[in-house]
Design a protein around this motif. Structure first.
Motif, short mmCIF file in Angstrom:
data_model
loop_
_atom_site.label_atom_id
_atom_site.label_comp_id
_atom_site.label_asym_id
_atom_site.label_seq_id
_atom_site.Cartn_x
_atom_site.Cartn_y
_atom_site.Cartn_z
N ALA A 106 0.83 -1.21 0.00
CA ALA A 106 0.00 0.00 0.00
C ALA A 106 0.86 1.26 0.00
O ALA A 106 0.60 2.20 -0.76
CB ALA A 106 -0.95 0.00 1.20
N LYS A 107 1.91 1.27 0.82
CA LYS A 107 2.80 2.45 0.87
C LYS A 107 3.56 2.61 -0.44
O LYS A 107 3.71 3.72 -0.95
CB LYS A 107 3.81 2.32 2.01
N MET A 108 4.05 1.49 -0.98
CA MET A 108 4.83 1.58 -2.22
C MET A 108 3.95 2.03 -3.37
O MET A 108 4.37 2.85 -4.19
CB MET A 108 5.49 0.23 -2.54
N PHE A 109 2.72 1.56 -3.44
CA PHE A 109 1.81 1.98 -4.51
C PHE A 109 1.51 3.47 -4.40
O PHE A 109 1.53 4.19 -5.40
CB PHE A 109 0.51 1.16 -4.47
N LYS A 110 1.24 3.94 -3.18
CA LYS A 110 0.95 5.37 -3.00
C LYS A 110 2.13 6.22 -3.45
O LYS A 110 1.96 7.22 -4.14
CB LYS A 110 0.62 5.67 -1.54
N ALA A 111 3.34 5.81 -3.05
CA ALA A 111 4.53 6.60 -3.39
C ALA A 111 4.92 6.47 -4.86
O ALA A 111 5.11 7.48 -5.55
CB ALA A 111 5.70 6.18 -2.50
N ALA A 112 5.03 5.23 -5.34
CA ALA A 112 5.57 4.97 -6.69
C ALA A 112 4.56 5.20 -7.81
O ALA A 112 4.96 5.41 -8.95
CB ALA A 112 6.09 3.54 -6.77
N VAL A 113 3.27 5.20 -7.48
CA VAL A 113 2.26 5.36 -8.53
C VAL A 113 1.40 6.60 -8.28
O VAL A 113 1.38 7.52 -9.10
CB VAL A 113 1.37 4.09 -8.66
N LEU A 114 0.71 6.64 -7.16
CA LEU A 114 -0.24 7.72 -6.93
C LEU A 114 0.44 9.08 -6.75
O LEU A 114 -0.11 10.10 -7.16
CB LEU A 114 -1.13 7.41 -5.72
N ASP A 115 1.62 9.11 -6.13
CA ASP A 115 2.31 10.38 -5.91
C ASP A 115 3.58 10.51 -6.77
O ASP A 115 4.40 11.39 -6.53
CB ASP A 115 2.66 10.54 -4.43
N ALA A 116 3.72 9.67 -7.76
CA ALA A 116 4.93 9.66 -8.58
C ALA A 116 5.21 11.00 -9.25
O ALA A 116 6.36 11.42 -9.33
CB ALA A 116 4.82 8.57 -9.65
N ASP A 117 4.17 11.69 -9.69
CA ASP A 117 4.36 12.97 -10.38
C ASP A 117 5.06 13.99 -9.49
O ASP A 117 5.81 14.84 -9.97
CB ASP A 117 3.02 13.55 -10.84
N ALA A 141 15.14 4.77 -5.52
CA ALA A 141 15.13 6.13 -4.94
C ALA A 141 13.81 6.37 -4.20
O ALA A 141 13.80 6.97 -3.12
CB ALA A 141 15.34 7.17 -6.04
N ILE A 142 12.72 5.91 -4.77
CA ILE A 142 11.41 6.04 -4.10
C ILE A 142 11.41 5.22 -2.82
O ILE A 142 10.98 5.69 -1.77
CB ILE A 142 10.27 5.60 -5.04
N GLU A 143 11.91 4.01 -2.90
CA GLU A 143 11.97 3.13 -1.72
C GLU A 143 12.80 3.79 -0.61
O GLU A 143 12.38 3.82 0.56
CB GLU A 143 12.59 1.79 -2.11
N ALA A 144 13.95 4.33 -0.96
CA ALA A 144 14.81 4.99 0.04
C ALA A 144 14.08 6.17 0.69
O ALA A 144 14.18 6.37 1.90
CB ALA A 144 16.11 5.46 -0.62
N TYR A 145 13.35 6.93 -0.11
CA TYR A 145 12.60 8.06 0.42
C TYR A 145 11.53 7.59 1.41
O TYR A 145 11.39 8.14 2.50
CB TYR A 145 11.95 8.87 -0.71
N VAL A 146 10.79 6.57 1.04
CA VAL A 146 9.72 6.05 1.90
C VAL A 146 10.31 5.50 3.20
O VAL A 146 9.75 5.73 4.28
CB VAL A 146 8.87 4.98 1.16
N LEU A 147 11.42 4.80 3.11
CA LEU A 147 12.05 4.26 4.32
C LEU A 147 12.58 5.37 5.22
O LEU A 147 12.51 5.27 6.45
CB LEU A 147 13.17 3.28 3.95
N ALA A 148 13.08 6.44 4.63
CA ALA A 148 13.60 7.58 5.41
C ALA A 148 12.49 8.46 5.97
O ALA A 148 12.72 9.20 6.91
CB ALA A 148 14.54 8.41 4.53
N HIS A 149 11.30 8.39 5.38
CA HIS A 149 10.15 9.20 5.80
C HIS A 149 8.96 8.27 6.03
O HIS A 149 7.99 8.28 5.25
CB HIS A 149 9.81 10.25 4.75
N PRO A 150 8.99 7.46 7.10
CA PRO A 150 7.96 6.43 7.30
C PRO A 150 6.54 6.95 7.46
O PRO A 150 5.59 6.22 7.22
CB PRO A 150 8.42 5.70 8.56
N ASP A 151 6.37 8.21 7.82
CA ASP A 151 5.03 8.77 7.98
C ASP A 151 4.51 9.45 6.72
O ASP A 151 3.38 9.93 6.70
CB ASP A 151 4.99 9.76 9.15
N ALA A 152 5.32 9.49 5.67
CA ALA A 152 4.94 10.21 4.45
C ALA A 152 3.79 9.51 3.71
O ALA A 152 2.97 10.18 3.10
CB ALA A 152 6.14 10.36 3.51
N TYR A 153 3.75 8.21 3.77
CA TYR A 153 2.72 7.48 3.04
C TYR A 153 2.05 6.48 3.95
O TYR A 153 1.26 5.73 3.69
CB TYR A 153 3.29 6.81 1.79
#
Length: 158
Positions: free
Chosen positions: A17-28, A146-158
């Protein structure tokens, strides 16, 4: 007209769910932050983000290509899937009419996810250059990581 297909899978420790939100829904928004050399900006030409939406992607400085335009064909936020077709731009090299991408993010053992991409190059009888495909795979992997690293560094972002 021919079709050349390739598949790619990338594993992540980030839940689907987090990866989809970051890599797809918020990719732009996210990709220009984490990989500006890949994508400088995304311009919505038509639509609201759902099927039928048309976007123009402007690649970063020094990128092999300048831009591409794609159309969202289907999106399923519950099944974590997206289908889109590249319909214009210099990524459509000689002989390539369009490129259809089918993306899904599925659960992986241990709570992570697997990002699956099936790309179909619709050609005008010409063969797809292997370097073109290899470059696309490498770019997709670098962007995903790069998206994965961002999500791991910002666990509350998504």
């Amino acid at each position: 007209m021919g079709v050349f297909t390739y598949e790619q899978e990338i594993t992540s420790s980030v839940p689907p769910a987090k990866m989809f939100k970051a890599a797809v829904l918020d990719a732009d928004n996210l990709i220009p932050k984490v990989r500006p050399q890949a994508i400088k900006c995304v311009e919505v030409i038509q639509g609201d983000g759902g099927p039928g939406t048309i976007k123009k992607i402007h690649f970063g400085e020094g990128h092999k290509f300048k831009s591409m335009t794609h159309r969202i064909d289907a999106i399923d936020k519950e099944k974590f899937s997206l289908c889109y077709t590249v319909i214009d731009g210099d990524v459509l090299t000689d002989g390539v009419e369009s490129i259809c991408h089918e993306l899904t993010v599925v659960p992986a053992p241990g709570g992570g996810s697997i990002y699956k991409n099936t790309s179909k190059y619709h050609t005008k009888g010409a063969e797809v250059c292997e370097e073109h495909v290899k470059g696309g795979k490498e770019d997709a992997l670098a962007t995903f990581k790069a998206i994965e690293a961002y999500v791991l560094a910002h666990p509350d972002a998504y």
